[in-house]
Scaffold this motif. Structure first.
Motif, PDB file in Angstrom:
ATOM      1  N   HIS A 251       0.913  -1.043  -0.061  1.00 22.77           N
ATOM      2  CA  HIS A 251      -0.006   0.087  -0.072  1.00 22.77           C
ATOM      3  C   HIS A 251       0.785   1.252   0.043  1.00 22.77           C
ATOM      4  O   HIS A 251       0.198   2.424  -0.307  1.00 22.77           O
ATOM      5  CB  HIS A 251      -0.753   0.132   1.188  1.00 22.77           C
ATOM      6  N   VAL A 252       1.908   1.071   0.159  1.00 27.58           N
ATOM      7  CA  VAL A 252       3.027   2.157   0.492  1.00 27.58           C
ATOM      8  C   VAL A 252       3.640   2.527  -0.825  1.00 27.58           C
ATOM      9  O   VAL A 252       4.705   1.987  -1.182  1.00 27.58           O
ATOM     10  CB  VAL A 252       4.025   2.172   1.724  1.00 27.58           C
ATOM     11  N   SER A 253       3.373   3.918  -1.354  1.00 22.40           N
ATOM     12  CA  SER A 253       4.184   4.210  -2.499  1.00 22.40           C
ATOM     13  C   SER A 253       5.753   4.429  -2.132  1.00 22.40           C
ATOM     14  O   SER A 253       5.954   5.187  -1.222  1.00 22.40           O
ATOM     15  CB  SER A 253       3.498   5.615  -3.125  1.00 22.40           C
ATOM     16  N   GLY A 254       6.487   3.996  -2.818  1.00 18.11           N
ATOM     17  CA  GLY A 254       7.705   3.996  -2.855  1.00 18.11           C
ATOM     18  C   GLY A 254       8.551   2.818  -2.129  1.00 18.11           C
ATOM     19  O   GLY A 254       9.875   2.705  -2.250  1.00 18.11           O
ATOM     20  N   LEU A 255       7.675   1.741  -1.858  1.00 21.10           N
ATOM     21  CA  LEU A 255       8.501   0.537  -1.101  1.00 21.10           C
ATOM     22  C   LEU A 255       8.119  -0.372  -2.446  1.00 21.10           C
ATOM     23  O   LEU A 255       7.287  -0.561  -2.955  1.00 21.10           O
ATOM     24  CB  LEU A 255       7.779   0.165   0.188  1.00 21.10           C
ATOM     25  N   LYS A 256       8.991  -1.263  -2.424  1.00 17.16           N
ATOM     26  CA  LYS A 256       8.902  -2.604  -3.306  1.00 17.16           C
ATOM     27  C   LYS A 256       8.899  -3.650  -2.294  1.00 17.16           C
ATOM     28  O   LYS A 256       9.301  -3.872  -1.281  1.00 17.16           O
ATOM     29  CB  LYS A 256      10.008  -2.904  -4.210  1.00 17.16           C
ATOM     30  N   THR A 257       7.755  -4.767  -2.827  1.00 16.33           N
ATOM     31  CA  THR A 257       7.760  -5.900  -1.978  1.00 16.33           C
ATOM     32  C   THR A 257       7.909  -7.316  -2.662  1.00 16.33           C
ATOM     33  O   THR A 257       7.352  -7.423  -3.765  1.00 16.33           O
ATOM     34  CB  THR A 257       6.100  -5.962  -1.285  1.00 16.33           C
ATOM     35  N   VAL A 258       9.005  -8.191  -2.256  1.00 17.84           N
ATOM     36  CA  VAL A 258       9.306  -9.178  -2.885  1.00 17.84           C
ATOM     37  C   VAL A 258       9.093 -10.458  -2.061  1.00 17.84           C
ATOM     38  O   VAL A 258       9.509 -10.521  -0.946  1.00 17.84           O
ATOM     39  CB  VAL A 258      10.906  -9.093  -3.389  1.00 17.84           C
ATOM     40  N   ILE A 259       8.561 -11.579  -2.733  1.00 18.49           N
ATOM     41  CA  ILE A 259       8.606 -12.855  -1.882  1.00 18.49           C
ATOM     42  C   ILE A 259       8.828 -13.940  -2.713  1.00 18.49           C
ATOM     43  O   ILE A 259       7.947 -14.345  -3.633  1.00 18.49           O
ATOM     44  CB  ILE A 259       6.857 -13.154  -1.342  1.00 18.49           C
ATOM     45  N   PRO A 260       9.900 -14.730  -2.503  1.00 20.05           N
ATOM     46  CA  PRO A 260      10.441 -15.850  -3.418  1.00 20.05           C
ATOM     47  C   PRO A 260       9.789 -16.971  -2.724  1.00 20.05           C
ATOM     48  O   PRO A 260       9.069 -17.366  -1.660  1.00 20.05           O
ATOM     49  CB  PRO A 260      11.830 -15.835  -3.076  1.00 20.05           C
ATOM     50  N   SER A 261       9.644 -18.159  -3.751  1.00 18.96           N
ATOM     51  CA  SER A 261       9.006 -19.313  -3.325  1.00 18.96           C
ATOM     52  C   SER A 261      10.020 -20.592  -3.547  1.00 18.96           C
ATOM     53  O   SER A 261       9.515 -21.562  -3.176  1.00 18.96           O
ATOM     54  CB  SER A 261       7.787 -19.585  -4.108  1.00 18.96           C
TER      55      SER A 261
ATOM     56  N   ASP B 277      -5.003 -24.459 -19.283  1.00 20.97           N
ATOM     57  CA  ASP B 277      -5.943 -23.557 -20.011  1.00 20.97           C
ATOM     58  C   ASP B 277      -7.326 -23.674 -19.203  1.00 20.97           C
ATOM     59  O   ASP B 277      -8.342 -22.959 -19.565  1.00 20.97           O
ATOM     60  CB  ASP B 277      -6.129 -23.952 -21.392  1.00 20.97           C
ATOM     61  N   ALA B 278      -7.425 -24.473 -17.888  1.00 19.80           N
ATOM     62  CA  ALA B 278      -8.667 -24.380 -17.264  1.00 19.80           C
ATOM     63  C   ALA B 278      -8.913 -23.340 -16.399  1.00 19.80           C
ATOM     64  O   ALA B 278     -10.124 -22.868 -16.280  1.00 19.80           O
ATOM     65  CB  ALA B 278      -8.869 -26.020 -16.444  1.00 19.80           C
ATOM     66  N   LEU B 279      -7.913 -22.830 -15.787  1.00 19.44           N
ATOM     67  CA  LEU B 279      -8.027 -21.653 -14.795  1.00 19.44           C
ATOM     68  C   LEU B 279      -6.744 -21.348 -14.496  1.00 19.44           C
ATOM     69  O   LEU B 279      -5.659 -21.887 -14.751  1.00 19.44           O
ATOM     70  CB  LEU B 279      -8.861 -21.978 -13.177  1.00 19.44           C
ATOM     71  N   THR B 280      -6.677 -19.862 -13.922  1.00 15.03           N
ATOM     72  CA  THR B 280      -5.469 -19.304 -13.554  1.00 15.03           C
ATOM     73  C   THR B 280      -5.471 -19.592 -12.100  1.00 15.03           C
ATOM     74  O   THR B 280      -6.386 -18.893 -11.446  1.00 15.03           O
ATOM     75  CB  THR B 280      -5.343 -17.937 -14.145  1.00 15.03           C
ATOM     76  N   ILE B 281      -4.340 -19.844 -11.385  1.00 13.84           N
ATOM     77  CA  ILE B 281      -4.224 -19.671 -10.073  1.00 13.84           C
ATOM     78  C   ILE B 281      -3.073 -18.723  -9.868  1.00 13.84           C
ATOM     79  O   ILE B 281      -1.922 -19.063 -10.232  1.00 13.84           O
ATOM     80  CB  ILE B 281      -3.884 -20.836  -9.324  1.00 13.84           C
ATOM     81  N   LEU B 282      -3.203 -17.502  -8.966  1.00 13.52           N
ATOM     82  CA  LEU B 282      -2.337 -16.636  -8.772  1.00 13.52           C
ATOM     83  C   LEU B 282      -1.992 -16.856  -7.195  1.00 13.52           C
ATOM     84  O   LEU B 282      -2.570 -17.038  -6.217  1.00 13.52           O
ATOM     85  CB  LEU B 282      -2.799 -15.042  -8.795  1.00 13.52           C
ATOM     86  N   ALA B 283      -0.537 -16.952  -7.022  1.00 12.37           N
ATOM     87  CA  ALA B 283       0.091 -17.148  -5.609  1.00 12.37           C
ATOM     88  C   ALA B 283       1.389 -16.666  -5.277  1.00 12.37           C
ATOM     89  O   ALA B 283       1.918 -16.383  -6.397  1.00 12.37           O
ATOM     90  CB  ALA B 283      -0.103 -18.930  -5.111  1.00 12.37           C
ATOM     91  N   TYR B 284       1.812 -16.800  -4.268  1.00 11.47           N
ATOM     92  CA  TYR B 284       3.255 -16.443  -3.984  1.00 11.47           C
ATOM     93  C   TYR B 284       3.673 -16.981  -2.740  1.00 11.47           C
ATOM     94  O   TYR B 284       2.818 -17.447  -2.004  1.00 11.47           O
ATOM     95  CB  TYR B 284       3.390 -14.912  -3.963  1.00 11.47           C
ATOM     96  N   GLY B 285       4.948 -17.100  -2.631  1.00 14.92           N
ATOM     97  CA  GLY B 285       5.405 -17.699  -1.297  1.00 14.92           C
ATOM     98  C   GLY B 285       5.238 -19.298  -1.157  1.00 14.92           C
ATOM     99  O   GLY B 285       5.013 -19.949  -2.125  1.00 14.92           O
TER     100      GLY B 285
END
Length: 350
Positions: free
Chosen positions: A152-162, A232-240
């Motif tokens: 939510h904070v402009s100016g910060l980047k947020t990174v999460i590897p898996s 092609d059945a559906l898209t799943i969005l996730a992280y970490g």
């Protein structure tokens, strides 16, 4: 899979690493390459960090490059802001993401705004590392997932590897970036693969045999999602950690799902998300953090705004619950096979 998923053929020497070892390797390389890189945090020096991510680095580079701090998160982050403005590249560690809140003023009011407030005369090239999420029965003070606060904070980047490979390449990119970055490390997968549902060893975890990490320097650009598997059945969005969970569910259900590992939440690879949802027409979002105002809300809004005429079903979210983080019941709190499977079925039946 994208080209960033595994080492290229010319990557040089590789070895099997878990995420802790990959993070340690990235820090070691950057300390060696750039004299301005400095590590600071509670117990990171002599002890090597509570999860051992900085083990051996103080002995190798000395107490002025890798040093312990008092138990003061606002002090750790505040000092790092000043170090960055001075010209250094500090990498402060916050022992658990739950402890980061005393430093919010320094992150939001100082680090995130320094470039803008000074007309780029000063910058804050700092990477705040912190383990986050559940997996160790740490309860309310050691298991939170506060990523949406920082996106939510402009100016910060947020990174999460898996993955270990991504953790090393992304961390190097973060340290070399001229803006402040929050680098959250999923502690549930620190020590290697698991079966996707429960915290037990999974020697046969798909792809682990090939999970080699280059021992030398390499970078993964921020803002680029990874296609874990095409479908092609559906898209799943996730992280970490949730990347591994949804992959296990899709595989066990035999669903031809396209899974995107976002890797960086800010900057976000919206183009990859659009392309996938336009292809599949269905979208499931999974994250460990609580549902209300979680990053899944932003993802849902973006998909709705950009892909509305391609959607064949309402967007679904599977998340943590809107409750304080449970201690003994954390495995019920995690998005798991039952809730994710029900969401997949609902999308496919719509």
């Amino acid at each position: 899979m994208t080209t960033e998923t595994a080492p290229a053929a010319d990557a040089g020497e590789t070895r099997e690493m878990n995420m802790i070892e990959a993070i340690n390797s990235a820090l070691d390389i950057m300390l060696d390459r750039d004299d301005n890189v400095t590590l600071l945090g509670e117990d990171i020096g002599y002890f090597g960090g509570v999860f051992r991510c900085t083990a051996g680095l103080q002995e190798k580079y000395g107490k002025t490059r890798v040093f312990d701090t008092p138990i003061s998160e606002c002090g750790i982050i505040g000092v790092a802001v000043g170090m960055g403005a001075y010209g250094l590249r500090p990498v402060p560690e916050i022992q658990f993401a739950d402890y980061i809140y005393p430093g919010l003023d320094q992150l939001i009011s100082e680090a995130a705004r320094l470039r803008y407030r000074s007309a780029a005369e000063f910058i804050a090239p700092m990477t705040v590392r912190s383990p986050f999420g559940g997996g160790i029965f740490g309860g309310q003070t050691h298991s939170q997932s506060p990523e949406s606060i920082f996106t939510h904070v402009s100016g910060l980047k947020t990174v999460i590897p898996s993955t270990p490979y991504d953790a090393k390449g992304l961390l190097i990119s973060c340290i070399e970036d001229n803006d402040p970055v929050i680098f959250f490390e999923p502690k549930r997968i620190y020590n290697g693969p698991f079966d996707g549902y429960y915290d037990k060893p999974a020697k046969s975890w798909k792809g682990f045999e090939a999970a080699q990490v280059p021992t030398d320097y390499y970078k993964i650009p921020l803002g680029k999602a990874r296609t874990v598997r095409e479908g092609d059945a559906l898209t799943i969005l996730a992280y970490g950690t949730m990347v591994h969970v949804v992959e296990s569910v899709a595989r066990d259900k035999g669903v031809n799902a396209e899974i995107l590992d976002l890797r960086t939440l800010v900057p976000l690879d919206i183009e990859a998300i659009e392309a996938s949802v336009e292809k599949t027409g269905r979208c499931l979002i999974v994250h460990e953090a609580t549902r209300t105002s979680g990053f899944g809300s932003e993802l849902s809004a973006l998909v709705q705004e950009r892909c509305f005429y391609h959607l064949e079903a309402p967007i679904e979210r599977v998340t943590g619950f809107d409750t304080p983080y449970p201690h003994s019941l954390e495995w019920a709190y995690f998005p798991g096979p039952v809730r994710i499977g029900e969401a997949i079925d609902k999308l496919l039946e719509a």
